[in-house]
Design a protein around this motif. Sequence first.
Motif, PDB file in Angstrom:
ATOM      1  N   ARG A  90       0.827  -1.353  -0.005  1.00  0.00           N
ATOM      2  CA  ARG A  90      -0.031  -0.001   0.090  1.00  0.00           C
ATOM      3  C   ARG A  90       0.813   1.303  -0.200  1.00  0.00           C
ATOM      4  O   ARG A  90       2.026   1.212   0.767  1.00  0.00           O
ATOM      5  N   GLN A  91       0.679   2.245  -1.037  1.00  0.00           N
ATOM      6  CA  GLN A  91       1.375   3.575  -1.194  1.00  0.00           C
ATOM      7  C   GLN A  91       0.107   4.444  -1.009  1.00  0.00           C
ATOM      8  O   GLN A  91      -0.871   4.676  -1.349  1.00  0.00           O
ATOM      9  N   LEU A  92       0.451   5.574  -0.160  1.00  0.00           N
ATOM     10  CA  LEU A  92      -0.283   6.897   0.210  1.00  0.00           C
ATOM     11  C   LEU A  92       0.617   7.947  -0.087  1.00  0.00           C
ATOM     12  O   LEU A  92       1.625   8.145   0.457  1.00  0.00           O
ATOM     13  N   ASP A  93       0.037   8.895  -0.842  1.00  0.00           N
ATOM     14  CA  ASP A  93       0.729   9.977  -1.550  1.00  0.00           C
ATOM     15  C   ASP A  93       0.091  11.257  -0.850  1.00  0.00           C
ATOM     16  O   ASP A  93      -1.143  11.266  -0.781  1.00  0.00           O
ATOM     17  N   TYR A  94       0.697  12.176  -0.416  1.00  0.00           N
ATOM     18  CA  TYR A  94       0.331  13.633  -0.262  1.00  0.00           C
ATOM     19  C   TYR A  94       0.902  14.176  -1.452  1.00  0.00           C
ATOM     20  O   TYR A  94       2.155  14.038  -1.943  1.00  0.00           O
ATOM     21  N   ASN A  95       0.084  15.074  -2.153  1.00  0.00           N
ATOM     22  CA  ASN A  95       0.289  15.978  -3.254  1.00  0.00           C
ATOM     23  C   ASN A  95      -0.719  17.442  -3.174  1.00  0.00           C
ATOM     24  O   ASN A  95      -1.451  17.560  -2.332  1.00  0.00           O
ATOM     25  N   PHE A  96      -0.238  17.996  -4.220  1.00  0.00           N
ATOM     26  CA  PHE A  96      -0.920  19.217  -4.173  1.00  0.00           C
ATOM     27  C   PHE A  96      -0.866  19.861  -5.586  1.00  0.00           C
ATOM     28  O   PHE A  96      -0.164  19.561  -6.373  1.00  0.00           O
ATOM     29  N   ASP A  97      -1.923  20.844  -5.937  1.00  0.00           N
ATOM     30  CA  ASP A  97      -1.866  21.563  -6.827  1.00  0.00           C
ATOM     31  C   ASP A  97      -2.456  22.956  -6.698  1.00  0.00           C
ATOM     32  O   ASP A  97      -3.086  23.305  -5.401  1.00  0.00           O
ATOM     33  N   PHE A  98      -2.444  23.761  -7.659  1.00  0.00           N
ATOM     34  CA  PHE A  98      -2.720  25.110  -7.291  1.00  0.00           C
ATOM     35  C   PHE A  98      -3.217  26.279  -8.460  1.00  0.00           C
ATOM     36  O   PHE A  98      -2.678  25.410  -9.552  1.00  0.00           O
ATOM     37  N   THR A  99      -4.009  27.010  -8.278  1.00  0.00           N
ATOM     38  CA  THR A  99      -4.365  27.861  -9.491  1.00  0.00           C
ATOM     39  C   THR A  99      -4.125  29.301  -8.693  1.00  0.00           C
ATOM     40  O   THR A  99      -3.363  29.581  -7.726  1.00  0.00           O
ATOM     41  N   THR A 100      -4.437  30.343  -9.320  1.00  0.00           N
ATOM     42  CA  THR A 100      -4.394  31.635  -9.066  1.00  0.00           C
ATOM     43  C   THR A 100      -5.190  31.959  -7.864  1.00  0.00           C
ATOM     44  O   THR A 100      -4.956  32.989  -7.202  1.00  0.00           O
ATOM     45  N   THR A 101      -6.182  31.044  -7.654  1.00  0.00           N
ATOM     46  CA  THR A 101      -7.160  31.383  -6.315  1.00  0.00           C
ATOM     47  C   THR A 101      -6.957  30.460  -5.237  1.00  0.00           C
ATOM     48  O   THR A 101      -7.778  30.948  -4.229  1.00  0.00           O
ATOM     49  N   ASP A 102      -6.332  29.314  -5.484  1.00  0.00           N
ATOM     50  CA  ASP A 102      -6.238  28.167  -4.302  1.00  0.00           C
ATOM     51  C   ASP A 102      -5.402  27.520  -4.490  1.00  0.00           C
ATOM     52  O   ASP A 102      -4.620  27.155  -5.566  1.00  0.00           O
ATOM     53  N   VAL A 103      -4.922  26.741  -3.210  1.00  0.00           N
ATOM     54  CA  VAL A 103      -3.844  25.501  -3.018  1.00  0.00           C
ATOM     55  C   VAL A 103      -4.841  24.367  -2.550  1.00  0.00           C
ATOM     56  O   VAL A 103      -5.337  24.308  -1.724  1.00  0.00           O
ATOM     57  N   GLN A 104      -4.881  23.188  -3.399  1.00  0.00           N
ATOM     58  CA  GLN A 104      -5.635  22.031  -3.038  1.00  0.00           C
ATOM     59  C   GLN A 104      -4.467  21.001  -2.622  1.00  0.00           C
ATOM     60  O   GLN A 104      -3.553  20.549  -3.326  1.00  0.00           O
ATOM     61  N   ILE A 105      -4.564  20.625  -1.352  1.00  0.00           N
ATOM     62  CA  ILE A 105      -3.730  19.553  -0.731  1.00  0.00           C
ATOM     63  C   ILE A 105      -4.661  18.197  -0.847  1.00  0.00           C
ATOM     64  O   ILE A 105      -5.638  18.205  -0.456  1.00  0.00           O
ATOM     65  N   ARG A 106      -4.116  17.110  -1.180  1.00  0.00           N
ATOM     66  CA  ARG A 106      -4.961  15.947  -1.474  1.00  0.00           C
ATOM     67  C   ARG A 106      -4.037  14.454  -1.034  1.00  0.00           C
ATOM     68  O   ARG A 106      -2.720  14.550  -1.023  1.00  0.00           O
ATOM     69  N   THR A 107      -4.658  13.525  -0.500  1.00  0.00           N
ATOM     70  CA  THR A 107      -4.097  12.366  -0.411  1.00  0.00           C
ATOM     71  C   THR A 107      -4.395  11.379  -1.612  1.00  0.00           C
ATOM     72  O   THR A 107      -5.702  11.643  -2.080  1.00  0.00           O
ATOM     73  N   GLU A 108      -3.479  10.658  -2.166  1.00  0.00           N
ATOM     74  CA  GLU A 108      -3.892   9.453  -3.189  1.00  0.00           C
ATOM     75  C   GLU A 108      -3.219   8.255  -2.710  1.00  0.00           C
ATOM     76  O   GLU A 108      -2.503   8.163  -2.111  1.00  0.00           O
TER      77      GLU A 108
END
Length: 165
Positions: A90-108
């Motif tokens: 099992r692998q759990l990743d923390y990742n993120f992406d962003f736009t000019t209006t927000d940052v989204q942090i997620r687990t995959e």
Amino acid sequence: MAISLLTVTVISCDNRDDTTVVDNTAHAQVKDVTGTFTSGGGYKLTQPLSISNTTVVLVYRNVGTGSGAIWQQIPKTFYLDDNLSFPADRQLDYNFDFTTTDVQIRTEANFNQSTQMTNDEKSQFLVNQTFRIVLVPGVAGKTSTPVDYSDYNAVIKYFNINDKL
């Protein structure tokens, strides 16, 4: 939650001559975000922020305990211990992406996070997680970074950011 603002002087060199261009309008920002990743939330935390097109966005996860913050840069992959009740490897990743209006942090994950994690794993990786978003001004025309972004303390020192929120 507070946002720390601090003026940073950005210097870039024009390749045509030795003129130095200083941008006194650039600001470094630090924003802490704490939340719990859930299936209902799509295993995402979204933080509204105003981000310019030239800003470098860095995200760190607090892996310290008690009052000792230890900031680890994401993206980051964790390899969970094998458990006979769950799929192997099992692998759990923390990742993120962003736009000019927000940052989204997620687990995959390569498994079902709702049903294939122990309570201890959920507590360690999903519940009440704290992240620090660091926005630093980009330097136009530079292809190499002036600091090791994976080293939180080096970033804070280089950009002279007050991170005492």
